[in-house]
Design a protein around this motif. Structure first.
Motif: not given
Length: 84
Positions: A78-82, A62-76
């Motif tokens: 950041a891409q929407m804001r650029s 759960v910790v690993v999958l949560g970190c991966v999901a957080a990175v995906i959300v942050l990248l998405g």
């Protein structure tokens, strides 16, 4: 040439290694003196001082999958804001 003879005589490892008696190191002498009066307790090889309770494999997953999901959300985000 005499300088090289002095050099060879000073660093003659074969002569030093062939000595019949070899003096122990200072640390070995210190430990021998300390252990003479107070010998160390036997201990298993590389024993853990305190056993650490194991976490469930589900918690790690759960910790690993949560970190991966957080990175995906942050990248998405950041891409929407650029602007590009």
């Amino acid at each position: 040439m005499p300088e090289q003879d002095d050099w060879e005589r000073e660093f003659d490892h074969r002569w030093a290694n062939s000595a019949e008696h070899k003096e122990p190191s200072a640390r070995a002498r210190m430990l021998a003196a300390r252990w003479k009066e107070n010998p160390p307790e036997p201990a298993p090889f590389r024993a853990d001082p305190d056993p650490v309770p194991r976490r469930s494999s589900w918690v790690s997953t759960v910790v690993v999958l949560g970190c991966v999901a957080a990175v995906i959300v942050l990248l998405g985000y950041a891409q929407m804001r650029s602007p590009y």
